[in-house]
Design a protein around this motif. Structure first.
Motif, short mmCIF file in Angstrom:
data_model
loop_
_atom_site.label_atom_id
_atom_site.label_comp_id
_atom_site.label_asym_id
_atom_site.label_seq_id
_atom_site.Cartn_x
_atom_site.Cartn_y
_atom_site.Cartn_z
N THR B 4 0.85 -1.18 -0.15
CA THR B 4 0.06 -0.11 -0.03
C THR B 4 0.90 1.08 -0.05
O THR B 4 0.53 2.05 -0.66
N GLU B 5 1.87 1.22 0.79
CA GLU B 5 2.90 2.33 0.96
C GLU B 5 3.51 2.49 -0.55
O GLU B 5 3.74 3.63 -0.91
N GLU B 7 2.44 1.75 -3.47
CA GLU B 7 1.55 2.16 -4.31
C GLU B 7 1.17 3.75 -4.18
O GLU B 7 1.38 4.23 -5.15
N ARG B 8 1.12 4.17 -3.21
CA ARG B 8 1.12 5.52 -2.68
C ARG B 8 2.43 6.30 -3.27
O ARG B 8 2.35 7.25 -3.99
N ARG B 82 -10.86 1.05 -7.01
CA ARG B 82 -10.34 1.77 -5.97
C ARG B 82 -11.24 3.24 -6.16
O ARG B 82 -11.88 3.69 -5.27
N THR B 136 -9.13 8.15 -1.11
CA THR B 136 -7.85 7.19 -1.39
C THR B 136 -7.59 6.67 0.13
O THR B 136 -7.45 5.31 0.29
N ALA B 137 -7.49 7.49 1.00
CA ALA B 137 -7.06 7.21 2.43
C ALA B 137 -8.32 6.15 3.06
O ALA B 137 -8.07 5.26 3.52
N ASP B 139 -10.18 4.55 1.22
CA ASP B 139 -10.21 3.39 0.58
C ASP B 139 -9.12 2.17 1.03
O ASP B 139 -9.36 0.97 1.28
N ASP B 140 -8.01 2.95 1.36
CA ASP B 140 -6.87 2.11 1.69
C ASP B 140 -7.45 1.43 3.16
O ASP B 140 -7.00 0.30 3.62
N HIS B 141 -7.95 2.16 3.95
CA HIS B 141 -8.60 1.93 5.27
C HIS B 141 -9.46 0.57 5.07
O HIS B 141 -9.31 -0.52 5.77
N ARG B 143 -9.61 -1.74 2.53
CA ARG B 143 -8.78 -2.86 2.00
C ARG B 143 -8.00 -3.26 3.02
O ARG B 143 -7.63 -4.62 3.24
N GLN B 144 -7.40 -2.43 3.88
CA GLN B 144 -6.36 -2.98 4.92
C GLN B 144 -7.23 -3.58 5.90
O GLN B 144 -6.89 -4.89 6.47
#
Lengths: 322, 226
Positions: B4-5, B7-8, B82, B136-137, B139-141, B143-144
């Protein structure tokens, strides 16, 4: 000190099918360098209607009152008058639903969009008839509802949720924020990602709360079916055990404490934890088998199951004075 | 870096601090998935540059042209999922996932400035960049959260009763299919709020399912006790 001025709009029923774009004409003040404009709209509604609020730009406060109209107070905030003037609060009324949404008008061809942005915000406060069922969602804003009698559904991504004095079923969801539910008379279904769930004075047939990273604290609960589960966090439960009821308290990584008052039929306790559970009061331990401790109070009518993979379990019984 | 990191970091590649760039290279050296991601991103950027600026005002058309040029559908779906999901989080909004896509594309064309002058009105680009970052943040949350639950469930299911473990595997597959279908629908109709909401619901349903499976697995030991 911020001076707030309101533009008050009253809509006759015939005109109330659509009101839109509270986008200009309000008097403004500056707060913390930002421009704040406040608006107020009163709208006649039928108390049995549903109120749907969608505010991706900020928090929502819903309060019940005993008047046959809703009052919307919108605080629009941004770094300039020009930008604040492009913040819109829309509403529609029809088919038994009063809907309130917020948007930002972009200069470009995209038109209005409803997305969270930290440069601007709209804080909504809505007073609505007590009998309205309320449905509200925000993105990162806090959500609260107080005093409604036909249930509430509250969803936020990154804010906190508060529901108090609600009659009817309540469902809440906060992906990253705490949830507080107080004085609920109906079924409760609370789902959380990261954040604690605090429940107090809940009476209904069913209480279901599950979170991924956070603790669940439930006090003064009266429900026949109670399922509380968390992946990482503690669970505390205090309340009645109904005859024939089902009570499941499960944490993957955390401890469980329960203080219960059983009905006449008593209950059977099954508990599994790495260390032997502490069982207090007049609950009689009936033995352990395969890592599961079994104890019985009275006739064992209800069933209580408690499990933790890595914490401790403590259960006490409180008998009510006759 | 985690994937994830990484990807960012990929999305800001070129503007990254040297330490982050080095860490990204280290990660890419050991992660084929992220290497593939970078290759696709590079191709997408090239496609965007070839499009010029005009099509960016019509993100659907722009995306259709770029997507048509890409042959790795999985990468396309993942990016769209996403975007679509992020839009779906905001519920009934008729959000233009296309706007977000456009923002995402522009991030590759030029690094947006999220900062703004004191008291100045942010531009549309700046506002959309803010929204993109927020979504995005979030969405990341999500997916994590799903990744964490999957890891725990996969680890714990060896202890579950056979029937429960088998049921879990079957249900998980069907739910993942449901998410994929919802993602495809959302990607195909980015302006349809009901499809975006359906995708968000699919993700939430998957989280609920995984949480429920873990809880049921924990309680299974007790269920067999009289």
């Amino acid at each position: 000190m911020m001076h707030r001025a309101y533009r008050v709009v009253r809509l006759a029923p015939a005109l109330a099918a659509l009101w839109a774009g509270l986008a200009g004409g309000g008097r403004a003040a500056r707060a913390d360098g930002d421009v704040v404009e406040s608006y107020e709209v009163d709208l006649p509604v039928t108390p049995g209607d549903r109120l749907v609020v969608d505010n991706p730009l900020g928090p929502v406060v819903l309060k019940a009152w005993d008047r046959p109209e809703i009052r919307i107070l919108a605080d629009k905030r941004g770094p300039s008058h020009e930008l604040v003037s492009r913040l819109r609060v829309h509403g529609t009324l029809g088919d038994g639903v009063a809907q309130v949404t917020t948007r930002l008008l972009l200069i470009g061809p995209q038109g209005e969009i409803g997305l969270p942005m930290w440069s601007v915000s709209v804080a909504l406060e809505v007073d609505a008839p007590r009998g309205m069922q309320v449905v509200a969602q925000t993105f990162n804003g806090d959500l609260s509802a107080d005093g409604f009698s036909a249930g509430a559904a509250l969803v936020t991504n990154g804010g906190h949720v508060q529901a108090s004095n609600i009659g009817g079923d309540v469902s809440t969801r906060a992906e990253d924020g705490d949830q507080e539910l107080d004085a609920i008379r109906g079924d409760v279904d609370s789902v959380g990602g990261d954040g604690d769930v605090d429940l107090d004075d809940v009476r209904g047939q069913r209480l279901d709360a599950r979170v991924q990273g956070g603790s669940i604290h439930a006090r003064r609960v009266q429900a026949g079916v109670v399922h509380l589960s968390t992946l990482s966090g503690d669970i505390t439960f205090s309340g009645m055990i109904n005859d024939g009821g089902s009570y499941q308290l499960a944490t993957y990584s955390g401890s469980v404490q329960a203080q219960v008052s059983p009905a006449d039929g008593g209950f059977t306790l099954l508990a599994a934890s790495p260390s032997p559970p502490e069982i207090g009061g007049v609950l009689v331990a009936a033995g352990a088998q395969g890592g599961v401790t079994r104890a019985v109070y009275g006739a064992g009518s209800a069933r209580m199951e408690i499990v933790t993979q890595s914490g401790t379990i403590a259960v006490g019984v409180v008998t009510l004075a006759p | 870096l985690t994937c994830t990191e990484a990807e960012r970091a990929l999305s800001a590649e070129g503007d990254a601090e040297p330490e982050l760039a080095a860490a990204l290279e280290d990660h890419l050296a050991t992660c084929p998935a992220c290497r593939a991601e970078r290759e696709q991103t590079t191709r997408m950027v090239a496609g965007l540059r070839a499009l010029g600026g005009r099509d960016l005002e019509n993100p659907d058309a722009a995306f259709a042209r770029i997507a048509g040029a890409l042959d790795q559908d999985a990468v396309r779906r993942r990016k769209l999922r996403r975007v679509g999901f992020a839009a779906g989080i905001s519920g009934t909004l008729a959000v233009a996932a296309g706007f977000l896509l456009m923002v995402g594309m522009r991030r590759h064309l030029r690094a947006p400035s999220l900062a703004q002058s004191d008291g100045a009105t942010p531009t549309d680009d700046e506002l959309l960049s803010q929204a993109q970052a927020e979504l995005t943040a979030a969405d990341d949350h999500y997916r994590q959260a799903i990744d964490t639950l999957r890891q725990i469930a996969d680890r714990e299911r060896e202890r579950w009763p056979r029937a429960l473990a088998a049921s879990y595997a079957g249900d998980l597959a069907s739910r993942e299919d449901a998410v994929d279908r919802a993602a495809e629908e959302a990607a195909a109709h980015p302006d349809d709020p009901s499809r975006q909401a359906a995708l968000a619901a699919a993700y939430q349903a998957q989280i609920d399912f995984l949480q429920g499976a873990i809880r049921d697995g924990e309680l299974a030991e007790l269920e067999t006790t009289p």
